[in-house]
Structure formats: C-alpha cells, structure tokens
Write an enzyme that holds these catalytic residues in place. Structure first.
Site: not given
Length: 533
Positions: A132, A187
């Site tokens: 991610c 993130h």
C-alpha cells in the site's frame, strides 16, 4: 491559404466540438447559413443577421466578415486543462472486475467498472508497487519508493511519513492553479508534516491507515499497554489545519467509510462544476482491504460473501462518480483513472480478491504488482481501447502533471514517465520499457532490487511466495520468466536467456549511479530502522 480553407470549412460544417469541452459558449461568434450549420443530424437554422451559438477557444471571436487570412493567423488559446480524478482500490485482485474476466463469473458483478472500460482505455500490463504505502508514495511523487524512504506499509504510531522535502502531485497541480481535495485512505504517514492537508490538498476527509488498523483493539489478546499509539479514526482538515477526529472507527463504523468518502467526492464535483479553476480529486477507497465489514446496504448482494459485497459496493461508487460528471456536464473535460495499490491479500483468503497470476500483496510476482487500470476521458480517450503496453503508478504523477500544466521538480530523479501521447492515442506504444521493484527497508544505492520487468520478461533476484513468506532462493543467477507465455512465472528460463539478465544488470547499474548522485532518503515508513526514538 490551404490550411485556412480547411479550417474555415471545418468551422462552417460544424466540426468544432459542440459537446462539453469545458469552454463557455460565445454567442454570435461564427455566423453561418442554414445549409452549412450542422451538428450531427441536427441542422441549425440561421437567417440573415443572426448567428449560431458556438463553442470556441479563440482569444478574439471571428465575425461573419472575417477573411481567410484572419482565420489562418488568429491566435489560438490552449485547450483547457482537464479536471483529474484518481480512484484507487486497496488490495484488489487483477481479475475481480468483470472487464478483467471476473464479475459475474466470480459471484460479484461490477457494472460500473465494466462500463468504464467500455467507454475508455483498459490496460492489461499496468503495475503497482508491492504494498500500500510504496504504491501511494510512487504515485504521489513519481519516484521509486526506495528513493523517498517509503518501501513498507506504515503502522499507526510509528512516527513516520512521507518527507516534506518531497513534492507531491497535489502540490504540483495546486501550484498550477488546481483546487485539490482528497477523500479516503492516505497511508503515507501520521505525523503532522506528512498529512494530506500539509502535502498539497486544500481539504482532506478520510483515514490515515489500512483498514485492519482500526480493528486491532477488538482482537483476542490485544493489550493497549503494548500499542505504539491508538490510530486516529475518521478525520478531516483544511489546508494547513490540524486534523479533527470526526468519528471513531471500529468493526461497525468501518462499514460506511467508503460511502461517506464517495458522497463527499460527488458533492465536491457538483460544487466545482461551474468553477473557472480545474480540480484534482484523489479518492482512494478502503475497499477491498480486509476485514470486509459489510455495509448493511450491500450485505448479501454478492454470492462471494463479505469480500464480494464490498467489491460491488465500491464498484457502485465508481459508477456514481462518472454519473456525477455527466450530470454536471463536465465529463468531456475530466480524465478519470481507476486502479489498485497492489494485488490481493492471499494470506487472508477467502477475504481477498482473485488473480490469475502467481503471488499477491507483498510479492514482486505478477499477482502482487499487476493490477487493473482503466482510463476514462470521453472525446479524448478512445472508447473500448485495450492495450498490453507497460505503464505504472509512478507514470500517473508525470502524466497528470503534464496534462495539468504543472512544473515537475528538476532537482531530483523523477522515475515516472509522461504517457499523455499514449493515453490519447497519438502513439500506440507506451514510453516505458522496464520497471523495477525493491522490497525491504534498505536504502543504500547498491541495494539489489527484488525484481525487474523488461519487455516481456520478468527477472527475480529475490522473491516471496506471499506477504508472509517463504523467501524463494534462485541460487547463483536470478530467475527469468517470459510472462507473455508463462504469466504464472513457473518456468525459469535463465539458463538460455543471458541477454535478459544483461538487460537487468544495465538497469541496475543505471539506478546505482543515479542513487549515488542523488542519495536515497533513509526509511521513513519503518522509522526504527534508522534509529528513530
């Protein structure tokens, strides 16, 4: 004079785009007669002394008495810069969507993505990073994650994040006059300097971490005394402000995060539709990351269980975003891309997507990094086009910077490539011949990459069969696979393909030289690796 005659003929025959180009109609600009003013099957009537309303990008509108010389030499304004929307799934399988072979076949129809592919360009060799955080860093900066110190998924409380010395796509577009907004999963760090509202976004609403970060406290055996920090819940902020917690997140409230973010994105589209400024929306969904907490509105809609329900929910939001663009009449001046940050989480099966390739998230095998990608721009990108040319998330930075008229930093290596001509069909080939992946926390210039894609070949120096291992050893020479005839990377042909290894070595040496000249940032994703306190 021949050019002027062609141009005048085009104007008279109505071949100027009379659809939504993002330009304001200018009445009485071009005056034509009944026999020449046509748009499609509809013939515009005009009597002597009246004119047809025409869309134009001319600085000085022509009159009916304009000469051919005036037409030929009149200054032309540049085409308007497009609105830009990036939609990103989390851990989606390559074959989840119907347009990639899944959909109904796998028990979860995806009509929104399927229609988007029919109306746009579907790429079959588009690549992410292995996890991610690296993918999001690559897309935001146009640089290899190893260069920016973001090669691993960041954890809550790690006091880590993207360096403020990096220049993000949001900053490039903002400096170019775009309004910028993000709704969804970031993130890229939870320290103030690395939060979206301090990285180029005018406004942010969403979450800072991966979805399962918010469910840890409800797991058996959790001890808060040994937690680095409690993750913030649903948060929001305007540019330069501190984050405000909107609501706590747990196994119940996680179910509606995408719904809330999508509603905000659609409201933003409608609010900006009449603005003279272009906009950039980043809409990274929390789906399809585990755990698949079902939104009550979608529970049981698929025959695949909670994962399929979440996939169908996310697909519906894709369709709603495109519908909002059509309803506001700005679809012809908005480029949209949908992709995923990496492949499926095989370790969480069946709460995971499907890929026909080997490996999943955390691996450099095709299943971990080859992801769905669809570009949509009516009137600009050819409908129904499919291409197997190589492109990657880093290229989004360079391509959208170019389309938005932004200035890309010249004081550092930019690994992304401007693929505008490829997307617009000016050329059939991508300008990318190779791609490289690094796995781990090392930042030294001579760090060996995990894998390289070069032409139709994949070269692995080290590999993991899944996110949690085990590591595959390839002996004294790297493994080589021809992924066009062996997409599951099962037949190592290194022994008879020395020329492929030679190409990988050339790529490696170029990168080492570049990283020595421009040293990499030590890991900021896993800050304890660099002695952080």
């Amino acid at each position: 004079m021949a050019i002027a005659a062609i141009l005048l003929t085009s104007i008279a025959s109505g071949s100027l785009d009379s659809g939504n180009t993002g330009l304001s109609p200018i009445p009485m600009d071009l005056k034509v007669s009944d026999s020449t003013a046509q748009t499609g099957d509809n013939q515009a009537s005009a009597s002597e002394g009246t004119g047809v309303e025409a869309v134009t990008n001319r600085k000085n509108p022509l009159s009916k008495n304009s000469s051919l010389q005036q037409v030929a030499h009149e200054d032309i304004m540049p085409a308007p810069r497009p609105n830009i929307i990036i939609m990103m799934a989390d851990n989606m399988g390559y074959m989840d969507a119907g347009c990639y072979g899944g959909g109904d076949v796998l028990g979860a129809p995806t009509p929104g993505l399927d229609q988007m592919a029919r109306d746009g360009l579907k790429l079959t060799s588009f690549y992410s990073e292995t996890q991610c955080t690296p993918t999001r860093a690559a897309m935001m900066t146009g640089r290899l994650p190893i260069r920016v110190g973001m090669t691993l998924a960041t954890e809550p409380g790690a006091m880590a994040g993207l360096s403020p010395q990096e220049t993000t796509l949001a900053e490039v577009l903002s400096d170019a006059g775009y309004r910028t907004a993000m709704f969804g999963k970031w993130h890229l760090g939870d320290i103030n300097e690395s939060e979206p509202q301090n990285m180029g976004f005018d406004e942010f609403f969403g979450v800072l971490y991966h979805l399962n970060s918010y469910s840890q406290r409800q797991r058996i055996g959790f001890d808060p005394n040994w937690e680095l920090d409690e993750p913030l819940g649903l948060v929001e902020a305007k540019r330069g402000e501190n984050l405000t917690v909107v609501a706590p997140l747990n196994l119940s409230s996680l179910s509606i995060v995408d719904e809330q973010c999508s509603e905000r994105a659609i409201a933003y589209i409608k609010d900006q539709a009449d603005s003279s400024q272009p906009f950039f929306i980043y809409l990274p969904f929390v789906r399809t990351h585990f755990p698949s907490v079902q939104n009550p509105k979608w529970a049981g809609k698929s025959s695949k269980g909670p994962y399929g329900d979440g996939l169908m929910e996310m697909d519906s939001y894709v369709g709603e975003v495109l519908d909002a663009l059509r309803e506001t009449g700005i679809e012809n001046n908005t480029i949209v891309v949908f992709t995923s940050d990496n492949g499926p989480t095989l370790d969480q099966w069946p709460d995971a997507g499907f890929s026909p390739f080997r490996g999943g998230i955390g691996t450099a095998y095709e299943g971990g990094v080859r992801v769905p990608c669809i570009f949509w721009w009516p009137g600009k990108i050819e409908a129904g086009r499919v291409s197997n040319e190589i492109m990657c998330t880093m290229d989004l930075f360079s391509t959208f910077s170019a389309l938005g008229g932004g200035t890309v930093p010249s004081d550092r290596p930019i690994d992304g490539i401007d693929q505008s001509d490829f997307l617009l069909g000016i050329q059939n080939n991508s300008d990318r011949e190779w791609l490289v992946w690094y796995i781990g926390i090392e930042s030294a210039a001579n760090t060996l990459p995990a894998a390289v894609r070069w032409h139709q070949f994949k070269i692995h120096f080290k590999a993991y069969d899944s996110f949690q291992g085990p590591e595959s050893s390839y002996g004294q020479i790297p493994a080589v696979y021809n992924i066009e005839i062996d997409p599951r990377e099962g037949h190592n042909i290194a022994g008879e393909h020395d020329f492929v290894i030679n190409a990988a070595q050339m790529i490696y040496r170029q990168l080492v030289a570049s990283m020595k000249q421009y040293p990499n940032t030590p890991s900021r994703a896993y800050s304890t690796a660099t002695g952080a306190q």
